[in-house]
Write a protein that holds these residues in place. Structure first.
Motif, PDB file in Angstrom:
ATOM      1  N   ASP A 121       0.868  -1.307   0.056  1.00  0.00           N
ATOM      2  CA  ASP A 121      -0.133   0.044  -0.062  1.00  0.00           C
ATOM      3  C   ASP A 121       0.965   1.372   0.033  1.00  0.00           C
ATOM      4  OD1 ASP A 121      -2.278  -1.574  -0.052  1.00  0.00           O
ATOM      5  OD2 ASP A 121      -2.442  -1.753   2.329  1.00  0.00           O
ATOM      6  N   ASP A 122       0.361   2.365  -0.610  1.00  0.00           N
ATOM      7  CA  ASP A 122       1.183   3.599  -0.690  1.00  0.00           C
ATOM      8  C   ASP A 122       0.660   4.434   0.618  1.00  0.00           C
ATOM      9  OD1 ASP A 122       2.404   5.739  -1.357  1.00  0.00           O
ATOM     10  OD2 ASP A 122       0.942   6.486  -2.695  1.00  0.00           O
ATOM     11  N   ILE A 123       1.432   4.404   1.809  1.00  0.00           N
ATOM     12  CA  ILE A 123       1.387   4.859   2.922  1.00  0.00           C
ATOM     13  C   ILE A 123       2.301   6.144   3.140  1.00  0.00           C
ATOM     14  CG2 ILE A 123       1.163   4.596   5.358  1.00  0.00           C
ATOM     15  CD1 ILE A 123       0.932   1.663   4.912  1.00  0.00           C
ATOM     16  N   SER A 124       1.335   7.091   3.370  1.00  0.00           N
ATOM     17  CA  SER A 124       2.349   8.598   3.686  1.00  0.00           C
ATOM     18  C   SER A 124       2.741   8.659   5.049  1.00  0.00           C
ATOM     19  CB  SER A 124       1.413   9.660   3.565  1.00  0.00           C
ATOM     20  OG  SER A 124       1.780  10.937   3.788  1.00  0.00           O
ATOM     21  N   VAL A 125       3.692   8.812   5.122  1.00  0.00           N
ATOM     22  CA  VAL A 125       4.556   8.858   6.798  1.00  0.00           C
ATOM     23  C   VAL A 125       4.901  10.325   7.068  1.00  0.00           C
ATOM     24  CG1 VAL A 125       6.436   7.804   7.979  1.00  0.00           C
ATOM     25  CG2 VAL A 125       5.325   6.463   6.414  1.00  0.00           C
ATOM     26  N   ILE A 126       4.545  10.632   8.392  1.00  0.00           N
ATOM     27  CA  ILE A 126       4.652  12.056   8.749  1.00  0.00           C
ATOM     28  C   ILE A 126       4.931  12.078  10.024  1.00  0.00           C
ATOM     29  CG2 ILE A 126       3.530  14.553   8.719  1.00  0.00           C
ATOM     30  CD1 ILE A 126       1.112  13.519   7.173  1.00  0.00           C
ATOM     31  N   SER A 127       6.219  12.670  10.187  1.00  0.00           N
ATOM     32  CA  SER A 127       6.891  12.773  11.462  1.00  0.00           C
ATOM     33  C   SER A 127       6.497  14.259  12.218  1.00  0.00           C
ATOM     34  CB  SER A 127       8.449  12.725  11.261  1.00  0.00           C
ATOM     35  OG  SER A 127       8.915  12.950  12.817  1.00  0.00           O
ATOM     36  N   VAL A 128       6.198  14.014  13.655  1.00  0.00           N
ATOM     37  CA  VAL A 128       6.148  15.317  14.320  1.00  0.00           C
ATOM     38  C   VAL A 128       7.188  15.962  14.715  1.00  0.00           C
ATOM     39  CG1 VAL A 128       3.991  14.483  15.441  1.00  0.00           C
ATOM     40  CG2 VAL A 128       6.082  14.136  16.637  1.00  0.00           C
ATOM     41  N   ASP A 129       8.509  15.441  14.403  1.00  0.00           N
ATOM     42  CA  ASP A 129       9.729  16.005  14.358  1.00  0.00           C
ATOM     43  C   ASP A 129      10.351  16.102  13.058  1.00  0.00           C
ATOM     44  OD1 ASP A 129       9.673  15.567  17.468  1.00  0.00           O
ATOM     45  OD2 ASP A 129      10.190  13.412  17.092  1.00  0.00           O
ATOM     46  N   ASN A 130      11.582  16.801  13.028  1.00  0.00           N
ATOM     47  CA  ASN A 130      12.270  16.886  11.816  1.00  0.00           C
ATOM     48  C   ASN A 130      12.869  15.757  11.570  1.00  0.00           C
ATOM     49  OD1 ASN A 130      11.955  19.942  11.546  1.00  0.00           O
ATOM     50  ND2 ASN A 130      13.736  20.169  13.051  1.00  0.00           N
ATOM     51  N   SER A 131      12.479  15.273  10.304  1.00  0.00           N
ATOM     52  CA  SER A 131      12.707  13.697   9.799  1.00  0.00           C
ATOM     53  C   SER A 131      14.124  13.639   9.233  1.00  0.00           C
ATOM     54  CB  SER A 131      11.737  13.449   8.690  1.00  0.00           C
ATOM     55  OG  SER A 131      12.085  12.180   8.408  1.00  0.00           O
ATOM     56  N   THR A 132      14.810  12.506   9.559  1.00  0.00           N
ATOM     57  CA  THR A 132      16.011  12.327   8.837  1.00  0.00           C
ATOM     58  C   THR A 132      15.993  11.312   7.710  1.00  0.00           C
ATOM     59  OG1 THR A 132      16.449  10.579  10.399  1.00  0.00           O
ATOM     60  CG2 THR A 132      17.345  12.457  11.238  1.00  0.00           C
ATOM     61  N   ILE A 133      14.637  10.962   7.497  1.00  0.00           N
ATOM     62  CA  ILE A 133      14.605  10.272   6.134  1.00  0.00           C
ATOM     63  C   ILE A 133      13.932  10.889   4.908  1.00  0.00           C
ATOM     64  CG2 ILE A 133      13.406   8.106   5.338  1.00  0.00           C
ATOM     65  CD1 ILE A 133      13.711   7.080   8.235  1.00  0.00           C
TER      66      ILE A 133
END
Length: 505
Positions: A121-133
């Motif tokens: 599945d195409d899942i959007s990933v969102i971080s509440v922090d500054n992401s390193t990925i």
């Protein structure tokens, strides 16, 4: 019909809604409402919309609470997942329930990335922090969009919570806004409620016991004090420093708090200790009576949005094994194997009916419902006054420290090790955790099993509390005539077995 939080922000704007016990930060209902509006706007900017499912993989913190509220405001369904789950465990859940977005943080984003990469599945990933990925977005990178707040609707699915099933596959329980409302109201009728209430949350926020006070806060007008991870000494300190009047605990937590070095007594202002997640021992209830601790033993399920029956303190002290009468609007029937009601004093399966009962599972399983309601799979008995005693479970689930462990899931992981031919997992009595997870394994022909290597293998696939605390290598596994594992015989292996190593949770 308006959302609870926005309504409370109008009626009690300056009242304290939420306290972060880690940082000391406090949110009034007005400030909390504004923070939720901003997060909801940012999630909307990333494409989260009404009827979406939003996975939440965050440590217990303010951002978790904000995400629950923000999802509701958008009209999305929150799907909280444990922040300590392995990538394999997350992947398993994502294959059973489709989510469009996952909200994570710096310490969970790598695990989430690995899990989502393994799912088609195409899942959007969102971080509440500054992401390193690179493929993980950060909420801080966008401005908040205007939110078209969805009206409160009792039929809308607000939560999907995972629980262990008898097959080893986690079930995904749908809970509607109505389920949550009726649970909150019926609980208030039993416990009593006061806008000056200050409720300490120390339970995980992927369990209803941890989520319930957060969602109920605006409805009750009370203050929620959120402590990220449970620590015995800190929890006792929190009771005093934050003037706590109510707390939800599992028996292991309460026992540890009573034994803490800094415990002279619990504060007199403490009015409610809601005790669930696992059966409480007579010894523990008697100790609460001796120390004047207002304990409310409760029996509940994810499928019923928390409480089914709850005993008030005097009932518990007079009858330590009872969990009291069913809550307002909840009917409990004890049935035999044919589904016929049992008379008072006769044990049978606990069947629950009422407005808190889930409409069903989001995962492939079907609910077991009969003439009298939802079949829980638990065995209990009602007395002539309608008070419930929970005896045991129909299935073989292990309850350790308030956490459900399915033996089949653990056995499957152990059997995936190349040196293991078969495995049987059971729970044995443990004075600290209620039950301890143990395993008997047989080796492949010509192979030997290194227990440390096997535990390391399990640790790559399972959360810590599921890993067997003791492992016994045996030539064969005892079975019944029908060929199923003889669990009583497996338990006997550990009565005199000292060749096991205790593991930290």
């Amino acid at each position: 019909m308006r959302q609870w939080l926005s309504q409370r922000a109008e009626t009690s704007p300056t009242a304290c809604a939420l306290i972060d016990a880690e940082t000391g930060d406090e949110y009034t209902f007005s400030a909390l409402d504004q923070a939720v509006e901003q997060l909801a706007g940012r999630l909307s900017k990333f494409g989260v919309s009404q009827s979406d499912r939003v996975g939440i993989i965050l440590s217990p913190q303010i951002e978790s609470a904000l995400t629950f509220y923000a999802a509701a405001r958008i009209g999305a369904t929150a799907v909280p997942l444990g922040h300590r789950l392995t990538a394999t465990e997350i992947e398993t859940r994502l294959t059973r329930v489709t989510v469009q977005t996952i909200v994570c943080e710096h310490c969970t984003e790598r695990t989430v990335f690995e899990a989502t990469a393994a799912v088609d599945d195409d899942i959007s990933v969102i971080s509440v922090d500054n992401s390193t990925i690179d493929s993980v977005d950060s909420v801080e990178t966008v401005t908040s969009a205007e939110v078209n707040t969805v009206a409160w609707n009792p039929q809308r699915t607000q939560l999907v919570l995972f629980t262990s099933g008898t097959t080893g596959s986690p079930k995904a329980v749908k809970l509607t806004a109505g389920n949550i409302l009726w649970s909150a109201v019926s609980s208030a009728f039993r416990l009593g409620i006061d806008p000056n209430e200050r409720w300490l949350v120390t339970l995980p926020l992927h369990h209803m016991g941890g989520i319930a006070p957060i969602l109920r806060g605006p409805l009750y007008g009370m203050t929620v004090v959120l402590r990220g991870e449970f620590d015995t000494e800190q929890a006792v300190t929190d009771l005093h420093e934050h003037s706590i009047t109510a707390v939800s605990l599992v028996p292991t937590m309460l026992r540890r708090m009573l034994n803490a070095n800094n415990t002279s007594s619990f504060p007199e202002r403490l009015q409610t200790v809601l005790l669930g997640g696992a059966p409480a021992s007579t010894t523990l209830i008697n100790r609460c009576q001796g120390e004047s601790i207002p304990v409310y033993p409760t029996y509940g399920l994810t499928e019923t949005a928390s409480q089914v029956a709850t005993a008030r303190p005097q009932t518990a002290f007079d009858n330590p094994q009872m969990v009291g009468t069913p809550l307002l609007w909840t009917d409990v029937t004890i049935v035999d194997e044919s589904g016929n009601p049992q008379s008072a004093g006769n044990p049978g399966e606990i069947v629950v009916e009422g407005p808190t009962v889930t409409p069903g599972y989001a995962s492939p399983e079907s609910m077991v419902k009969g003439e009298y309601g939802f079949h829980t799979g638990d065995i209990g008995v009602l007395d002539t006054d309608g008070r419930l005693t929970v005896i045991n479970r129909l299935d073989d689930r292990i309850v350790t420290g308030g956490e459900n462990v399915d033996p089949g899931e653990v056995a499957t992981v152990l059997e995936s090790h190349p040196d293991v031919a078969s495995a049987a997992v059971v729970g044995i009595s443990d004075t600290e955790w209620g039950e301890r997870v143990v395993a008997a394994v047989t080796p492949m022909t010509g192979e030997s099993i290194n227990k440390d290597a096997l535990r390391s293998h399990a640790r790559n696939h399972l959360t810590g509390f599921k890993i067997p605390k003791m492992i016994r290598v045996t030539d064969t596994l005892s079975r019944t005539v029908s060929g199923t594992i003889d669990r009583d015989a497996i338990r006997e292996l550990f009565i005199t077995d000292t060749d096991g190593t205790s593991e930290d949770r």
